[in-house]
Write an enzyme that holds these catalytic residues in place. Structure first.
Site, PDB file in Angstrom:
ATOM      1  CE  LYS A 109      -4.439   0.816  -0.146  1.00  0.00           C
ATOM      2  NZ  LYS A 109      -5.389  -0.119  -0.600  1.00  0.00           N
TER       3      LYS A 109
HETATM    4  P1  NAD Z   1     -12.784   7.243  -2.826  1.00  0.00           P
HETATM    5  O1  NAD Z   1     -11.806   8.466  -2.542  1.00  0.00           O
HETATM    6  O2  NAD Z   1     -13.222   6.975  -4.503  1.00  0.00           O
HETATM    7  O3  NAD Z   1     -14.201   7.503  -2.318  1.00  0.00           O
HETATM    8  C1  NAD Z   1     -13.923   7.864  -0.684  1.00  0.00           C
HETATM    9  C2  NAD Z   1     -15.590   8.063  -0.416  1.00  0.00           C
HETATM   10  O4  NAD Z   1     -15.590   8.398   1.253  1.00  0.00           O
HETATM   11  C3  NAD Z   1     -15.874   9.459  -0.943  1.00  0.00           C
HETATM   12  O5  NAD Z   1     -17.163   9.580  -1.303  1.00  0.00           O
HETATM   13  C4  NAD Z   1     -15.688  10.511   0.384  1.00  0.00           C
HETATM   14  O6  NAD Z   1     -16.430  11.512   0.470  1.00  0.00           O
HETATM   15  C5  NAD Z   1     -16.177   9.427   1.278  1.00  0.00           C
HETATM   16  N1  NAD Z   1     -15.765   9.628   2.776  1.00  0.00           N
HETATM   17  C6  NAD Z   1     -14.848  10.049   3.408  1.00  0.00           C
HETATM   18  N2  NAD Z   1     -14.922  10.331   4.764  1.00  0.00           N
HETATM   19  C7  NAD Z   1     -16.381   9.905   5.067  1.00  0.00           C
HETATM   20  C8  NAD Z   1     -17.109  10.049   6.211  1.00  0.00           C
HETATM   21  N3  NAD Z   1     -16.417  10.356   7.295  1.00  0.00           N
HETATM   22  N4  NAD Z   1     -18.392   9.753   6.271  1.00  0.00           N
HETATM   23  C9  NAD Z   1     -18.994   9.337   4.978  1.00  0.00           C
HETATM   24  N5  NAD Z   1     -18.138   9.310   3.843  1.00  0.00           N
HETATM   25  C10 NAD Z   1     -16.963   9.691   3.867  1.00  0.00           C
HETATM   26  O7  NAD Z   1     -12.244   5.837  -2.335  1.00  0.00           O
HETATM   27  P2  NAD Z   1     -12.690   4.417  -2.837  1.00  0.00           P
HETATM   28  O8  NAD Z   1     -11.547   4.027  -3.971  1.00  0.00           O
HETATM   29  O9  NAD Z   1     -13.966   4.434  -3.314  1.00  0.00           O
HETATM   30  O10 NAD Z   1     -12.202   3.628  -1.408  1.00  0.00           O
HETATM   31  C11 NAD Z   1     -13.181   3.839  -0.584  1.00  0.00           C
HETATM   32  C12 NAD Z   1     -12.980   2.506   0.382  1.00  0.00           C
HETATM   33  O11 NAD Z   1     -12.731   1.173  -0.398  1.00  0.00           O
HETATM   34  C13 NAD Z   1     -11.435   2.507   1.077  1.00  0.00           C
HETATM   35  O12 NAD Z   1     -11.239   1.853   2.365  1.00  0.00           O
HETATM   36  C14 NAD Z   1     -10.619   1.623   0.106  1.00  0.00           C
HETATM   37  O13 NAD Z   1      -9.299   1.260   0.667  1.00  0.00           O
HETATM   38  C15 NAD Z   1     -11.501   0.578  -0.190  1.00  0.00           C
HETATM   39  N6  NAD Z   1     -11.096  -0.107  -1.304  1.00  0.00           N
HETATM   40  C16 NAD Z   1     -10.839   0.582  -2.551  1.00  0.00           C
HETATM   41  C17 NAD Z   1     -10.595  -0.196  -3.743  1.00  0.00           C
HETATM   42  C18 NAD Z   1     -10.604   0.500  -5.205  1.00  0.00           C
HETATM   43  O14 NAD Z   1     -10.653  -0.270  -6.181  1.00  0.00           O
HETATM   44  N7  NAD Z   1     -10.671   1.819  -5.350  1.00  0.00           N
HETATM   45  C19 NAD Z   1     -10.262  -1.631  -3.571  1.00  0.00           C
HETATM   46  C20 NAD Z   1     -10.708  -2.155  -2.461  1.00  0.00           C
HETATM   47  C21 NAD Z   1     -10.828  -1.414  -1.248  1.00  0.00           C
END
Ligand code: NAD
Length: 420
Positions: A109
């Site tokens: 990461k």
């Molecule tokens: P992103 O940046 O696209 O979206 C994150 C979202 O969370 C945004 O809408 C943001 O406004 C919201 N957010 C932040 N703080 C918040 C709060 N306190 N309350 C409510 N909403 C809040 O990120 P993402 O890629 O969608 O990743 C989200 C999660 O999924 C993370 O934990 C990441 O590690 C995990 N993840 C992502 C992927 C991927 O392919 N992008 C794969 C596996 C896991």
């Protein structure tokens, strides 16, 4: 062993999860610390020139958790709260996730402590390129492959790929995944994580005799994972009744127009000011009565304060580490709530990242249908293995997922010997 380097609640949480799984596996003490502790990390300072001519130095990190099963693989996060301990924890979860899905990777990461939304487009580009430049000795298509995570996206991956390729003198598309399709990205990658979350949620609904068309869902976080999960759930017939992002939460018992919300966020960046539902607090959103609750934002949002108040049937962990260990203990005691743990629930993302890497290395590209068919096969296999492990060990789904992944890494380390 107490780490002097990785110091954070999230790292502690991942370590305690590991310890519990290692106890269940009765893991040899000589293996434990080797399997648990991250193999190596790099911290860099990234000076960039801002649009006003000033220079700001940002701190960046990359942690490679283990090198025993192939190159390392994992996302890159841009968020103000990123620290080395959090990145290390996320790299551990990536290791167990890849092993559980049968992918030939160790976990990794990376992150930069920055608010990407406070930067202009060109400042963001300079920061992404600078970070990759600093990482060049540490990454590569056969060494460590990055992907998008919170605060990063296809555009950031394109800059990273371009910077690395300029350095090596040829197009190295396989150095990152989650790229735009026009630059060697894979069909289906953008939606893969959220689609996988929805696919598992639907599959468990059906196991519990609930028709998707009679089910409701609430989604915390409306970025890549949350919005794609919402879209896929709606396609499966589920009614999405609550969504939220960092700006606030919205409830609409009649069903949210997810496509309209996605268009709104594309235009306005967040849900702030959106009129598609009643505004409620972010805390209240998590406690709404629903069939599926999918936390898709950050770590530790389901905790001691709210665990006993959840009113969902299925907790589908789209985010990494959304549930603290204390909350997990509360949920394990609650027969009404079924947890689909993060390392399986959001594994669709890294599975299609693996497909992207394979396609790039072979310069041959699959259709979206081929990608999603292959993805569903691997998700089905993981679920079957998880349920078999749960029965065999008489344990929770989280323990089943962790023991499966951790055992595979431990075996690789045991057979290879002390070096990797
Ligand atoms: P992103 O940046 O696209 O979206 C994150 C979202 O969370 C945004 O809408 C943001 O406004 C919201 N957010 C932040 N703080 C918040 C709060 N306190 N309350 C409510 N909403 C809040 O990120 P993402 O890629 O969608 O990743 C989200 C999660 O999924 C993370 O934990 C990441 O590690 C995990 N993840 C992502 C992927 C991927 O392919 N992008 C794969 C596996 C896991």
């Amino acid at each position: 062993m107490k780490s002097n380097i990785y110091n954070s609640l999230v790292f502690e949480m991942a370590c305690r999860q590991f310890d519990r799984a290692a106890d269940i596996l009765d893991m040899d003490t000589t293996l434990r610390e080797r399997v648990k502790m991250p193999k190596r990390c790099l911290a860099v300072s990234c000076p960039i020139r801002m649009d006003d001519g000033s220079v700001i130095v940002y701190e960046g990190f990359r942690v490679q958790h283990h090198l025993s099963m192939g190159p390392t693989k994992g996302g890159l996060r841009f968020h103000p709260k990123v620290d080395l301990g959090e990145v290390a924890a996320l790299s551990m979860w990536m290791s167990w996730k890849c092993a559980l899905a049968g992918l030939p990777y160790g976990g990794a990461k990376g992150g930069i402590s920055v608010d990407p939304y406070a930067l202009s487009h060109s400042e963001l580009e300079r920061l992404a390129r600078r970070y990759m430049q600093e990482m060049i000795p540490f990454v590569g298509p056969n060494v460590d492959i990055m992907a998008p995570d919170v605060g990063t996206n296809e555009q950031v991956m394109a800059w990273m790929m371009d910077t690395y390729s300029s350095y090596v003198g040829s197009n190295a598309t396989a150095v990152v995944t989650g790229k735009p399709v026009s630059l060697g990205g894979s069909e289906g990658r953008k939606e893969a994580t959220g689609f996988g979350v929805a696919y598992f949620a639907k599959s468990y609904l059906e196991d519990f005799g609930i028709k998707p068309s009679n089910a409701t869902a609430v989604i915390q976080g409306f970025g890549n994972v949350g919005s794609e999960a919402a879209k896929a759930l709606v396609n499966f017939g589920v009614k999405v009744i609550g969504i939220s992002d960092v700006s606030g939460a919205y409830h609409n018992p009649k069903g949210i127009d997810v496509d309209q919300a996605i268009r709104y966020v594309a235009k306005n960046r967040t849900l702030e000011g959106w009129k598609g539902g009643e505004r409620i607090s972010n805390e209240a959103l998590l406690e709404l009565k629903c069939d599926i609750l999918a936390p898709c934002a950050l770590e530790r949002v389901i905790n001691e304060t709210n665990a006993a108040k959840l009113q969902c049937r299925i907790l589908a962990e789209g985010a990494n580490g959304p549930t603290t260990n204390q909350a997990d203990a509360v949920l394990t005691e609650n027969d009404e709530i079924h947890v689909i743990p993060d390392i399986i629930c959001n594994s669709g993302g890294v599975i299609v990242s693996y497909f992207e890497w394979v396609q790039d290395l072979q310069s041959t590209f699959w259709t979206r249908e081929e990608v999603l068919n292959r993805l569903c096969k691997l998700l089905d296999r993981s679920k079957l293995e998880l349920e078999a492990q749960r029965k065999k060990l008489n344990c929770s789904r989280r323990e089943a997922a962790l023991t499966l992944g951790i055992h595979r890494v431990a075996e690789a380390k045991r057979i290879r010997g002390l070096f990797p």
